[in-house]
Motif scaffolding. Structure first.
Motif, PDB file in Angstrom:
ATOM      1  N   GLY A   1      33.837  43.000  32.525  1.00  0.00           N
ATOM      2  CA  GLY A   1      34.725  41.913  32.116  1.00  0.00           C
ATOM      3  C   GLY A   1      35.882  42.357  31.237  1.00  0.00           C
ATOM      4  N   PHE A   2      36.028  43.664  31.029  1.00  0.00           N
ATOM      5  CA  PHE A   2      37.040  44.172  30.083  1.00  0.00           C
ATOM      6  C   PHE A   2      38.438  43.648  30.399  1.00  0.00           C
ATOM      7  N   GLY A   3      38.792  43.651  31.669  1.00  0.00           N
ATOM      8  CA  GLY A   3      40.154  43.273  32.048  1.00  0.00           C
ATOM      9  C   GLY A   3      40.378  41.773  32.137  1.00  0.00           C
TER      10      GLY A   3
ATOM     11  N   PHE B   1      33.228  52.428  29.261  1.00  0.00           N
ATOM     12  CA  PHE B   1      33.290  52.357  27.796  1.00  0.00           C
ATOM     13  C   PHE B   1      31.874  52.457  27.209  1.00  0.00           C
TER      14      PHE B   1
ATOM     15  N   THR C   1      47.652  47.558  40.233  1.00  0.00           N
ATOM     16  CA  THR C   1      46.695  48.558  40.725  1.00  0.00           C
ATOM     17  C   THR C   1      45.564  48.698  39.732  1.00  0.00           C
ATOM     18  N   ASN C   2      44.406  49.098  40.210  1.00  0.00           N
ATOM     19  CA  ASN C   2      43.311  49.472  39.314  1.00  0.00           C
ATOM     20  C   ASN C   2      42.698  50.762  39.824  1.00  0.00           C
ATOM     21  N   MET C   3      42.072  51.468  38.890  1.00  0.00           N
ATOM     22  CA  MET C   3      41.661  52.825  39.215  1.00  0.00           C
ATOM     23  C   MET C   3      40.173  53.019  38.930  1.00  0.00           C
TER      24      MET C   3
ATOM     25  N   LEU D   1      39.416  42.386  39.086  1.00  0.00           N
ATOM     26  CA  LEU D   1      40.786  41.984  38.770  1.00  0.00           C
ATOM     27  C   LEU D   1      41.609  41.738  40.034  1.00  0.00           C
TER      28      LEU D   1
ATOM     29  N   ARG E   1      34.395  46.827  37.842  1.00  0.00           N
ATOM     30  CA  ARG E   1      35.363  46.595  36.773  1.00  0.00           C
ATOM     31  C   ARG E   1      36.785  46.554  37.329  1.00  0.00           C
ATOM     32  N   ALA E   2      37.043  47.373  38.350  1.00  0.00           N
ATOM     33  CA  ALA E   2      38.379  47.393  38.942  1.00  0.00           C
ATOM     34  C   ALA E   2      38.564  46.237  39.929  1.00  0.00           C
TER      35      ALA E   2
ATOM     36  N   ARG F   1      40.235  39.616  29.664  1.00  0.00           N
ATOM     37  CA  ARG F   1      40.509  38.998  28.371  1.00  0.00           C
ATOM     38  C   ARG F   1      41.595  37.924  28.455  1.00  0.00           C
ATOM     39  N   ARG F   2      42.655  38.219  29.207  1.00  0.00           N
ATOM     40  CA  ARG F   2      43.763  37.261  29.250  1.00  0.00           C
ATOM     41  C   ARG F   2      43.627  36.247  30.390  1.00  0.00           C
TER      42      ARG F   2
ATOM     43  N   ALA G   1      51.464  51.144  33.028  1.00  0.00           N
ATOM     44  CA  ALA G   1      50.214  51.066  33.789  1.00  0.00           C
ATOM     45  C   ALA G   1      49.576  49.683  33.696  1.00  0.00           C
ATOM     46  N   ASN G   2      49.650  49.066  32.508  1.00  0.00           N
ATOM     47  CA  ASN G   2      48.954  47.782  32.340  1.00  0.00           C
ATOM     48  C   ASN G   2      49.661  46.621  33.029  1.00  0.00           C
TER      49      ASN G   2
END
Lengths: 364, 296
Positions: free
Chosen positions: A102-104, A92, A82-84, A155, A151-152, A106-107, A77-78
């Protein structure tokens, strides 16, 4: 509406078993890039399972799922583009709104200041400007939904998956979010795939809809075709209201000659004839708004039949009449727009009903 | 309007009903907990009490407890033992709790929790003795190693040592740590973990960024539940340590009963209590930070 766009998602004979339970029974379909696509069906029909095979949360037993031409077999999934947006939103609880959005990132190699800017922009896009520092648990249902969207979308996925995102909202909020989602989708141009059991929601929002029953796609079409030319009684029953009258096919060569209860002898074009899997036998179907009650002095545009009003349901802007056409056993539902100065008819009134053979569908 | 009337009204209020409900417990707690505690505090402030406390007020007992080398050493040992036990117990309990919560099917969870509580079926004293059988001078490990010819003399590091005390205590308190961590893991909405992966994180990083912070209230509860009783443990040092490596509770016993020095015993007890309270408050504050935003 149907300009050909490149394929974004392709299902090739997707099968899914949970033990003995056959959840997906050979799904073959394509979803186009930039499309607002809905998976519609009653609970347990496999629509959420199908969505989760795209996200990578569900392995498939056989067949293939392709996203943007790439096989997704074994891709976790990662690592999928796609994002859901989850049904429960899955915000969270230990993070702030900005940390959630901003969770996604990080990289993401960009410096922190640019990421913060991206978060602020994403929040503004979903109408939550200035909410970044708030604790996630202090948000209302509608706000959580927007955070999940931001959030989705931050990205920039190729596909956004929405799992019944509006089912937890009240009616007003839901209608507002439907409009906002449509606008948002046009704005970002990302492929949206929506899972819903609400046929009205699917009709309002989608470019195309796949109606699913028992792990199979019963019909895949644009909303208008689904509504006007449902390919089976099951689909017709699920989408809106449809009246059915028993009928008998007399002859067919190009056009179909039918003898229908209440309507008499009819000639229907080939595209009005649908193969039905139901066991109810051959029947004629029509939508409540395609037949009208003829008030004094009104002349039928096409055909007319005498009937008796058996039930009246007043809705303010509309009135629903259950009328029994002469020579039939069951009442048919008609919906009439109320016009100022025209009375609502009483139960028991004899009336004329105007209808048109072109609006009928034959299920066989 | 009159007095009787207002009293009647008070009797009907929620507050009055609440007080009525808690009063037996409150009375019980006051008599059995607060009163003795008060007596200990009073004792600890009295002058020389070798022959039973005599009247007179002093802080000398506390000064001696806080500056005396032997007291400092024992207090430090108690802290180190209980902190090591807490660390080891929680570190070992977390994977077990995680496994039961995430790896065991819903129908089997009750069975697993039941199995985890089985050690409680025997008395703590018997379990400590069993450890003594394993770790002791003539215990299973020593005699086993000797009969295999690996060692010639019994190892002394495994018996009568701080290490063996830590092992015994960590085993005894494992269920106390597993259960609160398990509960906090159970409460985590599984879709949050899917969301973590959906947003591009691997399973491990999702654990690190989502599961672990959300289970911290359980971890902190486990820390408190293990730390508080172990720092005051009396039986384990007595039996496993053979009385040679006393902890704070053993010291209190020696002062209070063997030397009949109630004042010093009380001062040590109060000091230990204050230290435990300080550490606990620290963790409670930490917990508050983690609980923030999880009111749901």
């Amino acid at each position: 509406m149907t300009t050909e766009k490149p394929t974004m998602i392709e299902f090739r004979d997707v099968q899914k078993y949970y033990g003995d339970y056959h959840a997906l029974r050979g799904i073959t379909a394509t979803i186009r890039a930039g499309e607002f696509f809905s998976l519609l069906g009653p609970s347990g029909c496999g629509k959420t399972t199908l969505l989760r095979t795209i996200a990578g949360f569900e392995d498939i037993s056989s067949g293939a799922v392709l996203i943007d031409g790439k096989h997704m077999d074994g891709v976790p999934a990662n690592k999928r583009p796609t994002n859901m947006v989850f049904q429960s939103y899955a915000i969270f609880p230990h993070l702030t709104v900005a940390e959630n959005v901003g969770f996604g990132l990080r990289r993401d190699p960009r410096p922190a200041s640019e990421k913060a800017k991206a978060v602020a922009e994403a929040l503004e896009m979903v109408g939550l400007k200035g909410y970044g520092a708030r604790a996630a648990h202090a948000l209302s249902g509608g706000q959580r939904q927007r955070v999940a969207l931001a959030r989705a979308l931050i990205l920039k996925p190729k596909v956004l998956l929405l799992d019944e995102p509006l089912s937890a909202l009240d009616k007003k909020m839901r209608e507002q979010m439907q409009m906002e989602l449509i606008k948002l989708q046009r704005q970002v141009g990302i492929t949206f795939i929506l899972v819903t059991h609400d046929q009205e929601e699917a009709l309002v929002m989608s470019d195309r809809i796949a109606v699913m029953f028992e792990g199979q796609i019963a019909q895949l079409a644009d909303p208008e075709t689904l509504y006007r030319r449902p390919n089976s009684r099951q689909v017709a029953d699920f989408i809106g209201t449809m009246n059915f009258l028993p009928a008998k096919i007399l002859s067919e060569n190009g056009v179909v000659e039918v003898e229908a209860q209440g309507f008499g002898r009819l000639t229907l074009a080939a595209d009005q004839v649908m193969g039905s899997k139901t066991t109810e036998g051959t029947s004629i179907g029509f939508r409540p708004e395609t037949a009208t009650i003829l008030f004094d002095g009104q002349v039928a545009t096409d055909r007319e039949t005498l009937a008796t009003i058996e039930e009246v349901v007043y809705y303010g802007d509309m009135t629903y009449y259950d009328v029994r056409l002469d020579g039939t056993e069951k009442p048919m539902r008609l919906s009439m727009r109320n016009v100022f100065g025209r009375p609502v008819l009483d139960i028991g009134t004899r009336t004329r009903v105007g209808w048109s053979p072109g609006a009928l569908v034959l299920f066989r | 309007m009159d007095k009787g009337n207002s009293r009647g009204r008070f009797r009907d209020t929620e507050a009055a009903k609440g007080l009525m409900l808690v009063s037996p417990t409150a009375l019980y707690a006051t008599l059995l907990l607060a009163a003795p505690l008060f007596a200990v505090v009073v004792y600890s402030l009295m002058i020389d009490s070798k022959t039973g406390a005599s009247a007179g007020f002093t802080f000398n007992n506390y000064i001696e407890v806080w500056t005396g080398k032997i007291y400092q050493a024992i207090m430090l040992r108690s802290l180190i033992v209980s902190m090591t036990v807490t660390l080891i117990t929680v570190l070992l309990a977390y994977p077990v709790a995680y496994f039961v919560s995430f790896g065991v099917s819903q129908q089997r969870k009750a069975l697993w929790l039941f199995l985890i509580t089985i050690p409680f079926w025997t008395s703590y004293l018997i379990r400590v003795f069993m450890w003594k059988v394993i770790l002791g001078y003539n215990g299973v490990i020593n005699s086993g190693l000797m009969s295999l010819g690996i060692i010639d003399e019994p190892l002394t590091v495994i018996n009568y040592s701080v290490g063996s005390m830590v092992a015994t205590l960590a085993h005894a308190y494992a269920p106390f740590a597993i259960l609160p961590i398990f509960v906090s893991l159970e409460k985590i909405d599984r879709s949050l973990l899917e969301a973590g992966q959906d947003l591009g994180e691997s399973k491990f990083l999702t654990f690190w960024r989502v599961t672990l912070p959300l289970s911290m209230p359980g971890v902190i509860a486990a820390v408190l539940i293990v730390f508080i009783p172990t720092i005051g443990d009396y039986v384990t040092p007595e039996l496993i340590g053979g009385g040679k490596i006393p902890m704070i509770a053993n010291m209190i016993e020696v002062k209070m009963l063997k030397q009949n020095d109630k004042a010093m015993g009380s001062a040590i007890a109060v000091t230990a209590m204050v230290i435990v309270a300080a550490v606990s408050v620290l963790f409670l504050l930490l917990n508050k930070r983690f609980l923030k935003g999880q009111s749901k």
